[in-house]
Write a protein that holds these residues in place. Structure first.
Motif, PDB file in Angstrom:
ATOM      1  N   LEU A 236       0.937  -1.404  -0.032  1.00  0.00           N
ATOM      2  CA  LEU A 236      -0.034   0.207  -0.043  1.00  0.00           C
ATOM      3  C   LEU A 236       0.867   1.269  -0.008  1.00  0.00           C
ATOM      4  O   LEU A 236       2.129   1.141   0.505  1.00  0.00           O
ATOM      5  CB  LEU A 236      -0.815   0.236   1.309  1.00  0.00           C
ATOM      6  CG  LEU A 236      -2.013  -1.126   1.188  1.00  0.00           C
ATOM      7  CD1 LEU A 236      -2.705  -1.091   2.760  1.00  0.00           C
ATOM      8  CD2 LEU A 236      -3.185  -0.699   0.231  1.00  0.00           C
ATOM      9  N   ASP A 237       0.288   2.202  -0.562  1.00  0.00           N
ATOM     10  CA  ASP A 237       0.941   3.578  -0.574  1.00  0.00           C
ATOM     11  C   ASP A 237       1.287   4.153   1.018  1.00  0.00           C
ATOM     12  O   ASP A 237       0.344   3.708   1.762  1.00  0.00           O
ATOM     13  CB  ASP A 237       0.203   4.768  -1.299  1.00  0.00           C
ATOM     14  CG  ASP A 237       0.889   5.861  -1.497  1.00  0.00           C
ATOM     15  OD1 ASP A 237       1.806   5.916  -2.574  1.00  0.00           O
ATOM     16  OD2 ASP A 237       0.870   6.764  -0.692  1.00  0.00           O
ATOM     17  N   ALA A 238       2.403   4.835   0.924  1.00  0.00           N
ATOM     18  CA  ALA A 238       2.683   5.077   2.416  1.00  0.00           C
ATOM     19  C   ALA A 238       1.728   6.063   3.072  1.00  0.00           C
ATOM     20  O   ALA A 238       1.779   6.044   4.432  1.00  0.00           O
ATOM     21  CB  ALA A 238       4.032   6.033   2.166  1.00  0.00           C
ATOM     22  N   THR A 239       0.732   6.749   2.352  1.00  0.00           N
ATOM     23  CA  THR A 239      -0.168   7.574   3.103  1.00  0.00           C
ATOM     24  C   THR A 239      -1.197   6.818   3.333  1.00  0.00           C
ATOM     25  O   THR A 239      -2.031   6.867   4.252  1.00  0.00           O
ATOM     26  CB  THR A 239      -0.765   8.606   1.722  1.00  0.00           C
ATOM     27  OG1 THR A 239      -1.306   7.741   0.769  1.00  0.00           O
ATOM     28  CG2 THR A 239       0.165   9.598   1.293  1.00  0.00           C
ATOM     29  N   ALA A 240      -1.637   5.481   2.684  1.00  0.00           N
ATOM     30  CA  ALA A 240      -2.564   4.550   3.286  1.00  0.00           C
ATOM     31  C   ALA A 240      -2.021   3.555   4.297  1.00  0.00           C
ATOM     32  O   ALA A 240      -2.730   3.036   5.117  1.00  0.00           O
ATOM     33  CB  ALA A 240      -3.094   3.644   2.032  1.00  0.00           C
ATOM     34  N   ALA A 241      -0.848   3.447   4.339  1.00  0.00           N
ATOM     35  CA  ALA A 241      -0.112   2.289   5.347  1.00  0.00           C
ATOM     36  C   ALA A 241       1.348   3.002   5.871  1.00  0.00           C
ATOM     37  O   ALA A 241       2.108   2.241   5.432  1.00  0.00           O
ATOM     38  CB  ALA A 241      -0.071   0.917   4.649  1.00  0.00           C
ATOM     39  N   PRO A 242       1.281   3.757   6.815  1.00  0.00           N
ATOM     40  CA  PRO A 242       2.469   4.181   7.443  1.00  0.00           C
ATOM     41  C   PRO A 242       2.897   3.311   8.327  1.00  0.00           C
ATOM     42  O   PRO A 242       4.315   3.362   8.521  1.00  0.00           O
ATOM     43  CB  PRO A 242       2.044   5.660   7.830  1.00  0.00           C
ATOM     44  CG  PRO A 242       0.491   5.400   8.383  1.00  0.00           C
ATOM     45  CD  PRO A 242      -0.024   4.870   7.230  1.00  0.00           C
ATOM     46  N   GLY A 243       2.182   2.459   8.859  1.00  0.00           N
ATOM     47  CA  GLY A 243       2.620   1.554   9.974  1.00  0.00           C
ATOM     48  C   GLY A 243       3.285   0.370   9.287  1.00  0.00           C
ATOM     49  O   GLY A 243       2.831  -0.733   9.424  1.00  0.00           O
ATOM     50  N   VAL A 244       4.210   0.192   8.663  1.00  0.00           N
ATOM     51  CA  VAL A 244       4.987  -0.833   7.851  1.00  0.00           C
ATOM     52  C   VAL A 244       6.542  -0.561   8.220  1.00  0.00           C
ATOM     53  O   VAL A 244       7.008   0.652   8.509  1.00  0.00           O
ATOM     54  CB  VAL A 244       4.842  -1.007   6.574  1.00  0.00           C
ATOM     55  CG1 VAL A 244       3.308  -1.419   6.431  1.00  0.00           C
ATOM     56  CG2 VAL A 244       5.129   0.277   5.722  1.00  0.00           C
ATOM     57  N   SER A 245       7.254  -1.720   7.972  1.00  0.00           N
ATOM     58  CA  SER A 245       8.859  -1.453   8.138  1.00  0.00           C
ATOM     59  C   SER A 245       9.433  -0.383   7.246  1.00  0.00           C
ATOM     60  O   SER A 245      10.386   0.312   7.574  1.00  0.00           O
ATOM     61  CB  SER A 245       9.419  -2.801   8.066  1.00  0.00           C
ATOM     62  OG  SER A 245      10.769  -2.721   8.279  1.00  0.00           O
ATOM     63  N   ALA A 246       8.849  -0.419   5.986  1.00  0.00           N
ATOM     64  CA  ALA A 246       9.456   0.255   4.835  1.00  0.00           C
ATOM     65  C   ALA A 246       8.471   1.115   4.044  1.00  0.00           C
ATOM     66  O   ALA A 246       8.216   0.806   2.880  1.00  0.00           O
ATOM     67  CB  ALA A 246      10.470  -0.448   3.928  1.00  0.00           C
ATOM     68  N   PRO A 247       7.986   2.195   4.563  1.00  0.00           N
ATOM     69  CA  PRO A 247       6.624   3.046   3.914  1.00  0.00           C
ATOM     70  C   PRO A 247       7.276   3.632   2.697  1.00  0.00           C
ATOM     71  O   PRO A 247       8.333   4.245   3.064  1.00  0.00           O
ATOM     72  CB  PRO A 247       6.015   3.845   4.904  1.00  0.00           C
ATOM     73  CG  PRO A 247       7.154   4.083   5.787  1.00  0.00           C
ATOM     74  CD  PRO A 247       7.785   2.633   5.838  1.00  0.00           C
ATOM     75  N   THR A 248       6.805   3.634   1.542  1.00  0.00           N
ATOM     76  CA  THR A 248       7.193   4.365   0.454  1.00  0.00           C
ATOM     77  C   THR A 248       5.981   4.912  -0.593  1.00  0.00           C
ATOM     78  O   THR A 248       5.101   4.327  -0.451  1.00  0.00           O
ATOM     79  CB  THR A 248       8.178   3.629  -0.673  1.00  0.00           C
ATOM     80  OG1 THR A 248       7.461   2.434  -0.736  1.00  0.00           O
ATOM     81  CG2 THR A 248       9.363   3.256   0.043  1.00  0.00           C
ATOM     82  N   PRO A 249       6.413   5.837  -1.266  1.00  0.00           N
ATOM     83  CA  PRO A 249       5.172   6.261  -2.075  1.00  0.00           C
ATOM     84  C   PRO A 249       5.192   5.596  -3.484  1.00  0.00           C
ATOM     85  O   PRO A 249       6.063   4.909  -3.556  1.00  0.00           O
ATOM     86  CB  PRO A 249       5.697   7.850  -2.598  1.00  0.00           C
ATOM     87  CG  PRO A 249       7.212   7.761  -2.484  1.00  0.00           C
ATOM     88  CD  PRO A 249       7.426   6.631  -1.213  1.00  0.00           C
ATOM     89  N   GLY A 250       4.141   5.655  -4.162  1.00  0.00           N
ATOM     90  CA  GLY A 250       3.629   5.022  -5.379  1.00  0.00           C
ATOM     91  C   GLY A 250       3.172   3.731  -5.256  1.00  0.00           C
ATOM     92  O   GLY A 250       3.225   2.908  -6.172  1.00  0.00           O
ATOM     93  N   GLY A 251       2.442   3.385  -4.061  1.00  0.00           N
ATOM     94  CA  GLY A 251       2.046   2.160  -3.754  1.00  0.00           C
ATOM     95  C   GLY A 251       0.507   1.993  -4.118  1.00  0.00           C
ATOM     96  O   GLY A 251       0.017   3.038  -4.853  1.00  0.00           O
ATOM     97  N   LEU A 252      -0.205   0.896  -3.793  1.00  0.00           N
ATOM     98  CA  LEU A 252      -1.595   0.725  -4.203  1.00  0.00           C
ATOM     99  C   LEU A 252      -2.451   1.507  -3.181  1.00  0.00           C
ATOM    100  O   LEU A 252      -2.030   1.823  -2.096  1.00  0.00           O
ATOM    101  CB  LEU A 252      -2.141  -0.603  -3.868  1.00  0.00           C
ATOM    102  CG  LEU A 252      -1.101  -1.820  -4.809  1.00  0.00           C
ATOM    103  CD1 LEU A 252      -1.843  -3.194  -4.551  1.00  0.00           C
ATOM    104  CD2 LEU A 252      -1.005  -1.370  -6.167  1.00  0.00           C
ATOM    105  N   THR A 253      -3.653   1.959  -3.694  1.00  0.00           N
ATOM    106  CA  THR A 253      -4.787   2.497  -2.763  1.00  0.00           C
ATOM    107  C   THR A 253      -5.155   1.247  -2.164  1.00  0.00           C
ATOM    108  O   THR A 253      -5.047   0.043  -2.787  1.00  0.00           O
ATOM    109  CB  THR A 253      -5.750   3.056  -3.541  1.00  0.00           C
ATOM    110  OG1 THR A 253      -6.712   2.145  -4.429  1.00  0.00           O
ATOM    111  CG2 THR A 253      -5.075   4.196  -4.343  1.00  0.00           C
ATOM    112  N   THR A 254      -5.913   1.618  -0.812  1.00  0.00           N
ATOM    113  CA  THR A 254      -6.644   0.536  -0.283  1.00  0.00           C
ATOM    114  C   THR A 254      -7.685  -0.127  -1.057  1.00  0.00           C
ATOM    115  O   THR A 254      -8.103  -1.234  -1.125  1.00  0.00           O
ATOM    116  CB  THR A 254      -7.255   0.865   0.839  1.00  0.00           C
ATOM    117  OG1 THR A 254      -8.046   2.107   0.601  1.00  0.00           O
ATOM    118  CG2 THR A 254      -6.256   1.194   2.006  1.00  0.00           C
TER     119      THR A 254
END
Length: 308
Positions: A236-254
């Motif tokens: 998931l995009d970092a805006t949707a899932a900040p609570g991960v080991s390696a959040p980054t932009p450009g990911g999936l929407t929920t």
């Protein structure tokens, strides 16, 4: 030796509206002996000893259970979910990651022997190897929703970045990564997957057409008899899932993620599902935990909706 600790979480929905059936109303504690009574069973895996980067995923199972309990059971297309069993939480041994993998594998093997489809609630991605490897006796494919390919070499032992190399070396028949992110994977690891006829479907391709992207991953499974599905929350995009080991932009929407999961979980070959790398201590406003819980709800509904 690892074992299943009986469920201690009290499954109660927080709403006082009698019309609001929630997961807290339909999830029931169970045991391996009774697991066949359920289409789906939950297994908690509170572990983050294999994480490359920021830890916190060991707190995922407890937080995800709380979030899931409060979700309504109704899906507009599939209807409400049926009863779900909760097998409890894996009691983890001390030791290095490989030792933990060996112990958890024995629990996963027992769970896979039931007719219920297990949902492993992690926990970090290193336990994917333990969750999947008991299925390798059959013709098996894995679809990994992930920003990364997780086929790193084991230079200093197993980690959250090595599970699919471990599985491929152990005889996994088919592999696809769905939602992979540019600039997150080394060229050599992409070549490793291609050399083994694996498929890589990027986040952009998912954004263009989620169903077509899911079908491309399913096509890569060929004619395998069984299918395992993994969701690493960092897809998931970092805006949707900040609570991960390696959040980054450009990911999936929920929304893209949930559509993929419901489509993939509708495949009648599905033998297991997992959610990994949800780290509540790193989260913001409970976004990642909420996404992980709803991901489970979509898969459970695809597996056990009553269609009413």
């Amino acid at each position: 030796m690892s074992a299943l600790h009986p469920p201690t979480f009290e499954w109660v929905g927080p709403s006082d509206d009698p019309n609001d059936e929630q997961f807290g109303d339909v999830v029931e504690p169970t045991t391996l002996d009774s697991a066949d009574e359920y289409d789906v069973t939950l297994v908690g895996e509170p572990y983050d000893g294999g994480v490359i980067g920021r830890t916190g995923a060991k707190d995922g199972p407890a937080a995800i259970r709380v979030a899931l309990a409060g979700l309504k059971t109704h899906h507009f297309d599939a209807g409400p979910v049926a009863r779900v069993g909760d097998l409890g939480t894996v009691t983890l041994p001390t030791g290095d990651v490989r030792a933990v993998q060996r112990a958890v594998r024995s629990v996963a093997a027992s769970v896979h022997e039931t007719t219920s489809v297990p949902v492993f609630v992690g926990g970090d991605n290193s336990l994917t190897y333990a969750n999947v490897s008991p299925l390798l006796a059959d013709s098996l494919g894995v679809i990994n929703l992930d920003a990364h390919l997780d086929v790193r070499e084991q230079r200093h032992g197993a980690t959250s970045g090595t599970p699919y190399r471990q599985l491929l070396e152990a005889g996994l028949d088919a592999y696809a990564c769905l939602g992979a992110r540019h600039f997150e994977t080394s060229t050599r690891y992409h070549e490793y997957v291609r050399e083994r006829d694996g498929a890589v479907v990027t986040a952009e391709e998912v954004g263009d057409d989620p169903v077509a992207a899911a079908d491309r991953a399913l096509d890569a499974m060929g004619d395998v008899d069984r299918l395992y599905l993994s969701l690493d929350c960092d897809v998931l995009d970092a805006t949707a899932a900040p609570g991960v080991s390696a959040p980054t932009p450009g990911g999936l929407t929920t929304r893209e993620c949930f559509r993929l999961l419901h489509h993939l979980a509708s495949d009648d070959r599905l033998a297991g599902f997992e959610v990994v790398e949800c780290a509540p201590p790193l989260d913001r406003d409970g976004l990642t935990v909420a996404a992980a819980a709803r991901a489970i709800a979509h898969v459970v509904c695809a597996l056990g909706g009553d269609g009413s």
